[in-house]
Design a protein around this motif. Sequence first.
Motif, mmCIF file in Angstrom:
data_model
loop_
_atom_site.group_PDB
_atom_site.id
_atom_site.type_symbol
_atom_site.label_atom_id
_atom_site.label_comp_id
_atom_site.label_asym_id
_atom_site.label_seq_id
_atom_site.Cartn_x
_atom_site.Cartn_y
_atom_site.Cartn_z
ATOM 1 N N SER A 1 17.688 10.660 46.075
ATOM 2 C CA SER A 1 16.907 10.345 46.044
ATOM 3 C C SER A 1 15.595 10.890 45.203
ATOM 4 C CB SER A 1 16.280 9.165 47.603
ATOM 5 O OG SER A 1 16.514 8.676 48.390
ATOM 6 N N ALA A 2 16.244 12.555 45.572
ATOM 7 C CA ALA A 2 14.890 13.270 44.973
ATOM 8 C C ALA A 2 14.068 13.166 43.685
ATOM 9 C CB ALA A 2 15.617 14.641 44.852
ATOM 10 N N LEU A 3 12.422 13.401 44.064
ATOM 11 C CA LEU A 3 11.791 13.123 42.389
ATOM 12 C C LEU A 3 10.910 14.595 42.574
ATOM 13 C CD1 LEU A 3 9.881 9.811 43.804
ATOM 14 C CD2 LEU A 3 11.819 10.793 41.968
ATOM 15 N N PRO A 4 11.185 14.980 41.105
ATOM 16 C CA PRO A 4 10.188 16.485 40.950
ATOM 17 C C PRO A 4 9.502 16.859 42.060
ATOM 18 C CG PRO A 4 10.498 15.126 38.843
ATOM 19 C CD PRO A 4 10.855 14.252 40.093
ATOM 20 N N GLY A 5 8.962 18.282 42.222
ATOM 21 C CA GLY A 5 7.872 18.698 43.455
ATOM 22 C C GLY A 5 9.046 18.334 44.414
ATOM 23 N N ASP A 6 9.497 17.455 45.064
ATOM 24 C CA ASP A 6 10.153 17.941 46.657
ATOM 25 C C ASP A 6 10.892 19.624 46.413
ATOM 26 O OD1 ASP A 6 9.732 15.832 46.676
ATOM 27 O OD2 ASP A 6 12.059 15.178 46.356
ATOM 28 N N LEU A 7 11.138 19.517 47.068
ATOM 29 C CA LEU A 7 11.909 21.585 47.209
ATOM 30 C C LEU A 7 12.843 21.667 47.803
ATOM 31 C CD1 LEU A 7 8.530 23.187 49.607
ATOM 32 C CD2 LEU A 7 9.385 22.818 47.437
ATOM 33 N N LEU A 8 13.735 22.051 47.487
ATOM 34 C CA LEU A 8 15.416 22.005 47.406
ATOM 35 C C LEU A 8 16.201 23.123 48.551
ATOM 36 C CD1 LEU A 8 16.768 20.984 43.802
ATOM 37 C CD2 LEU A 8 15.853 19.607 46.314
ATOM 38 N N PHE A 9 16.498 23.924 49.702
ATOM 39 C CA PHE A 9 16.980 24.516 49.958
ATOM 40 C C PHE A 9 17.870 25.012 50.243
ATOM 41 C CE2 PHE A 9 12.877 23.035 51.451
ATOM 42 C CZ PHE A 9 11.940 23.525 52.235
ATOM 43 N N PHE A 10 18.385 26.319 50.380
ATOM 44 C CA PHE A 10 20.133 26.513 50.126
ATOM 45 C C PHE A 10 20.420 27.793 51.290
ATOM 46 C CE2 PHE A 10 17.961 25.150 46.194
ATOM 47 C CZ PHE A 10 18.986 24.612 45.653
ATOM 48 N N ALA A 11 21.444 27.454 52.191
ATOM 49 C CA ALA A 11 21.803 28.585 52.565
ATOM 50 C C ALA A 11 22.970 29.268 52.775
ATOM 51 C CB ALA A 11 21.765 27.155 53.771
ATOM 52 N N TYR A 12 23.597 30.635 52.981
ATOM 53 C CA TYR A 12 24.937 31.079 53.075
ATOM 54 C C TYR A 12 26.327 29.657 53.676
ATOM 55 C CZ TYR A 12 22.375 34.773 52.433
ATOM 56 O OH TYR A 12 21.311 36.210 51.335
ATOM 57 N N GLU A 13 27.074 30.405 53.434
ATOM 58 C CA GLU A 13 28.643 30.089 54.308
ATOM 59 C C GLU A 13 28.135 28.032 53.668
ATOM 60 O OE1 GLU A 13 28.293 30.258 58.634
ATOM 61 O OE2 GLU A 13 27.512 32.007 58.490
ATOM 62 N N LYS A 14 27.943 28.481 52.575
ATOM 63 C CA LYS A 14 28.325 26.385 51.380
ATOM 64 C C LYS A 14 27.144 25.859 52.438
ATOM 65 C CE LYS A 14 32.409 27.231 49.788
ATOM 66 N NZ LYS A 14 34.590 27.299 49.750
ATOM 67 N N GLY A 15 26.163 26.198 52.695
ATOM 68 C CA GLY A 15 24.830 25.175 53.291
ATOM 69 C C GLY A 15 25.259 25.042 54.838
ATOM 70 N N LYS A 16 25.804 25.646 55.722
ATOM 71 C CA LYS A 16 25.657 25.656 56.656
ATOM 72 C C LYS A 16 25.046 26.602 57.431
ATOM 73 C CE LYS A 16 30.123 22.616 56.884
ATOM 74 N NZ LYS A 16 31.473 22.705 56.767
ATOM 75 N N GLY A 17 25.137 28.436 56.889
ATOM 76 C CA GLY A 17 24.314 29.399 57.259
ATOM 77 C C GLY A 17 23.015 29.188 57.215
ATOM 78 N N TYR A 18 23.059 30.159 57.320
ATOM 79 C CA TYR A 18 21.401 30.700 57.227
ATOM 80 C C TYR A 18 20.020 30.756 56.400
ATOM 81 C CZ TYR A 18 16.439 33.919 57.544
ATOM 82 O OH TYR A 18 15.556 33.832 57.502
#
Length: 298
Positions: A235-252
């Motif tokens: 459902s993501a559209l331009p302007g949405d914020l994408l967040f990324f975490a260590y440990e394949k998305g499960k960490g900080y």
Amino acid sequence: MKKIRVSVPVATIWTSPESVRSIDAQAIADQPDMVAWLKTMTREETIALCGEKRLQSQVLFGDEILIDEVKGPWAKICVPTQYSTKDKRGYPGWMPLGQSVESEMATDCQQIKVQSNVATFYDLQKQPIFDLSFGTFLPLLEESEDEVKVDSPIGPGFMYKKDILMPVQQHLHTGFEIVKNAEKFIDLPYLWSGMSAYGYDCSGFSFSMLRAGGYLIPRDADDQALQGEEITLQSALPGDLLFFAYEKGKGYVHHVGIYYGDGKMIHSPTPGKIVSITVLKGSKYEEELCAIRRYWKG
């Protein structure tokens, strides 16, 4: 009512007064020279700002700060417009006391917004004082055909209309408009803790693009990831914020980008890199994606 406000185009917030190196002299001067400072540093010295955690954030001309303590030429401060779980009153750190001033800048006026990447601020005699960053807001006092008179922490001055958005031109941005502003900074070198057109870090970039669009969000990526409307990748559209975490998305949570559309994001990646558009599929970001948040309306 008098408030303490930033009196220079960009004030850098340091972890402590001891964080400053000799090469940083131009950043802590009463009249800092951001261009000269960034040009003087080697790539390794720029990266060290992050690796050695010397900086915390930056704050723009006219923004309010709260002072907790003064130690010689330094002030321990927080920034009310930059929400952080580090301090509920605003983002904390140390900055040179000489880069702030007690000001009665007008607060009951509509504001102009600097829309050019940088725009010159002139005194009342039309002499240039310094250049202001994109995303700087100042109270509008008067306007003519080509220029505006604005208030500021150091007194009234003039700016050209070609560099700003008038109050009537401002509105809550759509996601596409947020992306359009972000595109203005493609190829701009990353700056750890950067919050200006001279350099952004990843969350400083998302914060600044959203603030320019009328949305005040938390300062850091991990705090940004906890607010806003939760969105799925489908459902993501331009302007949405994408967040990324260590440990394949499960960490900080360690990174944030702005969704560009078509499986891409625009972001300020990491020290030594530049603002760029990245395809998610097949990249390290694909497996680290942990959250998507929407702050924009419409």
